[in-house]
Design an enzyme around this catalytic site. Structure first.
Site, PDB file in Angstrom:
ATOM      1  N   HIS A  86      11.948  15.383 -11.208  1.00  0.00           N
ATOM      2  CA  HIS A  86      12.091  15.068 -12.634  1.00  0.00           C
ATOM      3  C   HIS A  86      10.879  15.587 -13.391  1.00  0.00           C
ATOM      4  O   HIS A  86       9.747  15.318 -12.991  1.00  0.00           O
ATOM      5  CB  HIS A  86      12.189  13.552 -12.850  1.00  0.00           C
ATOM      6  CG  HIS A  86      13.525  12.976 -12.511  1.00  0.00           C
ATOM      7  ND1 HIS A  86      13.978  11.789 -13.024  1.00  0.00           N
ATOM      8  CD2 HIS A  86      14.510  13.434 -11.696  1.00  0.00           C
ATOM      9  CE1 HIS A  86      15.189  11.537 -12.553  1.00  0.00           C
ATOM     10  NE2 HIS A  86      15.528  12.516 -11.731  1.00  0.00           N
ATOM     11  N   TYR A 145      12.878   4.303 -20.138  1.00  0.00           N
ATOM     12  CA  TYR A 145      12.134   3.051 -20.310  1.00  0.00           C
ATOM     13  C   TYR A 145      12.424   2.567 -21.724  1.00  0.00           C
ATOM     14  O   TYR A 145      12.051   3.236 -22.691  1.00  0.00           O
ATOM     15  CB  TYR A 145      10.628   3.285 -20.145  1.00  0.00           C
ATOM     16  CG  TYR A 145      10.196   3.507 -18.716  1.00  0.00           C
ATOM     17  CD1 TYR A 145      10.340   4.749 -18.092  1.00  0.00           C
ATOM     18  CD2 TYR A 145       9.623   2.481 -17.977  1.00  0.00           C
ATOM     19  CE1 TYR A 145       9.934   4.944 -16.779  1.00  0.00           C
ATOM     20  CE2 TYR A 145       9.206   2.668 -16.664  1.00  0.00           C
ATOM     21  CZ  TYR A 145       9.367   3.898 -16.074  1.00  0.00           C
ATOM     22  OH  TYR A 145       8.968   4.086 -14.770  1.00  0.00           O
ATOM     23  N   PRO A 177       5.796  -3.310 -11.694  1.00  0.00           N
ATOM     24  CA  PRO A 177       6.465  -2.048 -11.363  1.00  0.00           C
ATOM     25  C   PRO A 177       6.635  -1.061 -12.530  1.00  0.00           C
ATOM     26  O   PRO A 177       7.078   0.069 -12.312  1.00  0.00           O
ATOM     27  CB  PRO A 177       7.833  -2.494 -10.833  1.00  0.00           C
ATOM     28  CG  PRO A 177       8.038  -3.875 -11.335  1.00  0.00           C
ATOM     29  CD  PRO A 177       6.689  -4.482 -11.538  1.00  0.00           C
ATOM     30  N   LYS A 209       3.793   2.571  -9.596  1.00  0.00           N
ATOM     31  CA  LYS A 209       2.581   2.952  -8.859  1.00  0.00           C
ATOM     32  C   LYS A 209       2.416   2.307  -7.483  1.00  0.00           C
ATOM     33  O   LYS A 209       1.593   2.770  -6.678  1.00  0.00           O
ATOM     34  CB  LYS A 209       1.332   2.597  -9.692  1.00  0.00           C
ATOM     35  CG  LYS A 209       1.129   3.501 -10.889  1.00  0.00           C
ATOM     36  CD  LYS A 209       0.612   4.860 -10.457  1.00  0.00           C
ATOM     37  CE  LYS A 209       0.683   5.885 -11.555  1.00  0.00           C
ATOM     38  NZ  LYS A 209       1.616   6.982 -11.318  1.00  0.00           N
ATOM     39  N   TYR A 244       1.265   8.983 -15.063  1.00  0.00           N
ATOM     40  CA  TYR A 244       2.571   8.791 -14.422  1.00  0.00           C
ATOM     41  C   TYR A 244       2.773   9.772 -13.266  1.00  0.00           C
ATOM     42  O   TYR A 244       3.223   9.384 -12.186  1.00  0.00           O
ATOM     43  CB  TYR A 244       3.697   8.918 -15.466  1.00  0.00           C
ATOM     44  CG  TYR A 244       4.987   8.280 -15.019  1.00  0.00           C
ATOM     45  CD1 TYR A 244       5.342   6.999 -15.442  1.00  0.00           C
ATOM     46  CD2 TYR A 244       5.855   8.939 -14.141  1.00  0.00           C
ATOM     47  CE1 TYR A 244       6.526   6.398 -15.019  1.00  0.00           C
ATOM     48  CE2 TYR A 244       7.027   8.357 -13.710  1.00  0.00           C
ATOM     49  CZ  TYR A 244       7.360   7.086 -14.156  1.00  0.00           C
ATOM     50  OH  TYR A 244       8.521   6.492 -13.729  1.00  0.00           O
TER      51      TYR A 244
HETATM   52  P1  RFL Z   1       5.295  -3.523   2.157  1.00  0.00           P
HETATM   53  O1  RFL Z   1       6.276  -2.467   1.837  1.00  0.00           O
HETATM   54  O2  RFL Z   1       5.477  -4.874   1.578  1.00  0.00           O
HETATM   55  O3  RFL Z   1       5.237  -3.603   3.738  1.00  0.00           O
HETATM   56  C1  RFL Z   1       4.597  -4.667   4.416  1.00  0.00           C
HETATM   57  C2  RFL Z   1       5.313  -4.874   5.735  1.00  0.00           C
HETATM   58  O4  RFL Z   1       4.639  -5.895   6.477  1.00  0.00           O
HETATM   59  C3  RFL Z   1       5.618  -6.762   7.054  1.00  0.00           C
HETATM   60  N1  RFL Z   1       4.960  -8.044   7.328  1.00  0.00           N
HETATM   61  C4  RFL Z   1       4.451  -8.360   8.538  1.00  0.00           C
HETATM   62  N2  RFL Z   1       4.413  -7.697   9.688  1.00  0.00           N
HETATM   63  C5  RFL Z   1       3.813  -8.303  10.750  1.00  0.00           C
HETATM   64  N3  RFL Z   1       3.264  -9.539  10.682  1.00  0.00           N
HETATM   65  C6  RFL Z   1       3.279 -10.247   9.535  1.00  0.00           C
HETATM   66  N4  RFL Z   1       2.741 -11.461   9.496  1.00  0.00           N
HETATM   67  C7  RFL Z   1       3.888  -9.663   8.390  1.00  0.00           C
HETATM   68  N5  RFL Z   1       4.074 -10.055   7.109  1.00  0.00           N
HETATM   69  C8  RFL Z   1       4.718  -9.068   6.486  1.00  0.00           C
HETATM   70  C9  RFL Z   1       6.717  -6.811   6.021  1.00  0.00           C
HETATM   71  O5  RFL Z   1       7.960  -7.208   6.572  1.00  0.00           O
HETATM   72  C10 RFL Z   1       6.748  -5.354   5.541  1.00  0.00           C
HETATM   73  O6  RFL Z   1       7.618  -4.565   6.319  1.00  0.00           O
HETATM   74  O7  RFL Z   1       3.792  -3.079   1.772  1.00  0.00           O
HETATM   75  P2  RFL Z   1       3.126  -1.596   1.707  1.00  0.00           P
HETATM   76  O8  RFL Z   1       3.398  -0.820   2.950  1.00  0.00           O
HETATM   77  O9  RFL Z   1       1.736  -1.850   1.269  1.00  0.00           O
HETATM   78  O10 RFL Z   1       3.927  -0.846   0.547  1.00  0.00           O
HETATM   79  C11 RFL Z   1       3.852  -1.252  -0.793  1.00  0.00           C
HETATM   80  C12 RFL Z   1       5.184  -1.001  -1.517  1.00  0.00           C
HETATM   81  O11 RFL Z   1       6.233  -1.579  -0.766  1.00  0.00           O
HETATM   82  C13 RFL Z   1       5.193  -1.552  -2.948  1.00  0.00           C
HETATM   83  O12 RFL Z   1       3.950  -1.357  -3.574  1.00  0.00           O
HETATM   84  C14 RFL Z   1       6.278  -0.881  -3.816  1.00  0.00           C
HETATM   85  O13 RFL Z   1       7.571  -1.168  -3.356  1.00  0.00           O
HETATM   86  C15 RFL Z   1       6.150  -1.349  -5.265  1.00  0.00           C
HETATM   87  N6  RFL Z   1       7.193  -0.812  -6.142  1.00  0.00           N
HETATM   88  C16 RFL Z   1       7.133   0.484  -6.617  1.00  0.00           C
HETATM   89  N7  RFL Z   1       6.155   1.319  -6.202  1.00  0.00           N
HETATM   90  C17 RFL Z   1       6.157   2.627  -6.594  1.00  0.00           C
HETATM   91  O14 RFL Z   1       5.256   3.368  -6.205  1.00  0.00           O
HETATM   92  N8  RFL Z   1       7.129   3.156  -7.432  1.00  0.00           N
HETATM   93  C18 RFL Z   1       8.144   2.383  -7.890  1.00  0.00           C
HETATM   94  O15 RFL Z   1       9.030   2.916  -8.567  1.00  0.00           O
HETATM   95  C19 RFL Z   1       8.158   0.985  -7.507  1.00  0.00           C
HETATM   96  N9  RFL Z   1       9.147   0.182  -7.932  1.00  0.00           N
HETATM   97  C20 RFL Z   1       8.285  -1.617  -6.505  1.00  0.00           C
HETATM   98  C21 RFL Z   1       9.249  -1.091  -7.426  1.00  0.00           C
HETATM   99  C22 RFL Z   1       8.460  -2.882  -5.969  1.00  0.00           C
HETATM  100  C23 RFL Z   1       9.556  -3.627  -6.340  1.00  0.00           C
HETATM  101  N10 RFL Z   1       9.712  -4.877  -5.708  1.00  0.00           N
HETATM  102  C24 RFL Z   1      10.931  -5.356  -5.200  1.00  0.00           C
HETATM  103  C25 RFL Z   1       8.531  -5.643  -5.336  1.00  0.00           C
HETATM  104  C26 RFL Z   1      10.327  -1.837  -7.822  1.00  0.00           C
HETATM  105  C27 RFL Z   1      10.478  -3.133  -7.307  1.00  0.00           C
HETATM  106  C28 RFL Z   1      11.659  -3.928  -7.815  1.00  0.00           C
HETATM  107  C1  PHB Z   2      13.068   2.402  -9.457  1.00  0.00           C
HETATM  108  O1  PHB Z   2      13.814   3.404  -9.476  1.00  0.00           O
HETATM  109  O2  PHB Z   2      13.265   1.468  -8.674  1.00  0.00           O
HETATM  110  C2  PHB Z   2      11.923   2.321 -10.382  1.00  0.00           C
HETATM  111  C3  PHB Z   2      11.620   3.410 -11.187  1.00  0.00           C
HETATM  112  C4  PHB Z   2      10.550   3.330 -12.070  1.00  0.00           C
HETATM  113  C5  PHB Z   2       9.799   2.172 -12.139  1.00  0.00           C
HETATM  114  C6  PHB Z   2      10.097   1.091 -11.318  1.00  0.00           C
HETATM  115  C7  PHB Z   2      11.170   1.165 -10.434  1.00  0.00           C
HETATM  116  O3  PHB Z   2       8.773   2.093 -13.024  1.00  0.00           O
END
Ligand code: RFL
Ligand code: PHB
Length: 390
Positions: free
Chosen positions: A72, A201, A292, A296, A384
């Site tokens: 994109h 957005y 989110p 990032k 971004y």
């Molecule tokens: P994770 O992915 O949470 O992975 C941690 C892992 O540890 C496990 N765990 C354990 N394992 C062993 N022993 C224990 N005691 C444990 N406790 C937990 C868990 O099961 C899991 O598998 O952390 P990590 O690797 O640091 O990654 C971070 C990302 O997952 C997170 O920052 C992103 O998903 C945030 N996020 C977004 N980030 C982006 O860069 N771009 C986006 O567009 C974006 N959109 C989002 C998001 C997060 C969202 N949610 C649901 C929180 C959108 C949403 C809705």
């Molecule tokens: C997503 O596609 O899940 C998404 C995209 C942009 C954001 C957050 C989540 O800022």
């Protein structure tokens, strides 16, 4: 049992760290509480910054991302019922790639499995011991319930916000910086082609809405909702109705489709320092959370483990300790830049429950300025698409 690095957590941070360490000839064992199927299906982030894309390519993980990811070159800010495009390519010469976090996780698990990597799923009772000594240990029960102990040189706490690693650091050692927001995001995944070819957005008097996607067949949409909202109160019909209202704009038609997933996510900004305690190193969501809105979170997790893999390699292969001593400082500059950007995007685009007419006009003015001033638009765009790693 012994390994060089025990990695707690098989999210993007833990899995990529294990991959990068293996490339430098360093052994690790990854411990994960969930099943492989669960982590491969967990719907989270969708946007990869350009530096993340380049890193994944460099380390041999770009093949499917380049085939199936959607490049994109901009996003739209939608307010007053009209779109204002932020042209990343023209403003920065860079772009982003829409490729789901669960796809990155699948690619990483496939690569580690093919290379004979040691990934243990469905473990329980993970506990970290002797982090202050030069012989740390990690105990756990394996998938069969059998108690195991791993001795190692270092432990990487990549277990997310609710993991055990951060809590293993004695009270009083960590400084915490935190902000919570008076709203949450209700997210849906729908089996329908995106209604627009880029992310939108949207600032609306009912609250924020986001149009995103996962593929040419799957749309991802979000709505700002009150922080204590219950998902049961949102029927599919109510969600679509509200999305139609908030995303309304001339020439835009939102296409509906069956929902594949719906969930509510709280919004928080959070950082702990230091990111190291003795032989324990925190990375990703275990050390910091961003709301989110700036996309990032996963990108920061990846930037952390890029530093951590280099620091651990210098130490375990060459005996050099400055990189591990400087690990947190090396990461925190980027973390605070992403914190500011995510807070700023969140503040500009959401309706605050206590906001008055003054606050509304201030936000609209910020949106108009960002959309029309090349200087302001460039500031959004360069954050971004992702600032360079170093
Ligand atoms: P994770 O992915 O949470 O992975 C941690 C892992 O540890 C496990 N765990 C354990 N394992 C062993 N022993 C224990 N005691 C444990 N406790 C937990 C868990 O099961 C899991 O598998 O952390 P990590 O690797 O640091 O990654 C971070 C990302 O997952 C997170 O920052 C992103 O998903 C945030 N996020 C977004 N980030 C982006 O860069 N771009 C986006 O567009 C974006 N959109 C989002 C998001 C997060 C969202 N949610 C649901 C929180 C959108 C949403 C809705
Ligand atoms: C997503 O596609 O899940 C998404 C995209 C942009 C954001 C957050 C989540 O800022």
């Amino acid at each position: 049992m012994r390994t060089q690095v025990v990695i707690v957590g098989a999210g993007p941070a833990g899995l990529l760290l294990s991959h990068l360490l293996a490339m430098s000839g360093i052994d690790s064992v990854v411990l994960e509480t969930r099943s492989r199927e669960y982590v491969e299906r967990r719907i989270r982030a969708g946007v990869l910054e350009q530096p993340t894309v380049e890193l994944l390519r460099e380390v041999g993980l770009g093949e499917r991302m380049d085939r199936e990811g959607l490049p994109h070159e901009g996003i739209s800010l939608r307010f007053d019922g009209a779109d204002h495009r932020i042209d990343f390519a023209a403003l920065t010469g860079r772009s982003i790639t829409v490729y789901g976090q669960q796809e990155v996780v699948k690619d990483l698990i496939a690569a580690r499995t093919a290379a004979g990597g040691d990934l243990r799923f469905e473990v329980t009772d993970v506990a970290l011991h002797d982090l202050d000594s030069d012989a740390p240990r990690v105990t756990f029960r394996d998938a069969d319930g059998v108690r195991q102990e791993l001795r190692c040189d270092a432990v990487a706490g990549c277990d997310g916000f609710r993991g055990v690693s951060r809590g293993s650091i004695p009270a009083g050692v960590l400084t915490t910086y935190e902000r919570s927001y008076p709203f949450a995001w209700l997210g849906i995944l729908a089996e329908t082609p995106p209604s627009h070819d880029e992310l939108i957005y949207c600032y609306h008097e009912h609250g924020f809405a986001l149009h995103s996607m996962r593929s040419p067949q799957v749309t991802r949409l979000y709505l700002q909702v009150p922080p204590d909202e219950r998902i049961e109160d949102w029927s599919d019909a109510r969600i679509w109705d509200e999305l139609h209202v908030r995303l309304a704009a001339d020439g835009f038609a939102l296409t509906e489709g069956p929902l594949l997933e719906k969930s509510i996510t709280p919004m928080r900004s959070f950082v702990v320092e230091p990111m190291r305690h003795g032989r324990l190193f925190l990375a990703g969501d275990a050390a910091h959370i961003v709301p989110p809105t700036g996309a990032k979170g996963m990108n920061l997790a990846i930037a952390d483990v890029r530093h951590l893999s280099r620091a651990l390699t210098a130490w375990l292969r060459e005996g050099r300790t400055e990189p591990i001593d400087g690990y947190g400082q090396a990461c925190l500059r980027r973390i605070w830049r992403a914190q500011h950007f995510s807070w700023w995007m969140t503040s500009m685009l959401h309706r605050f429950p206590d906001a008055d007419a003054f606050q509304h006009q201030i936000q609209l003015s910020q949106l108009r300025y960002t959309a029309t001033s090349p200087a302001a638009a460039t500031s959004l765009a360069e954050n971004y698409v992702g600032l360079p790693f170093d």
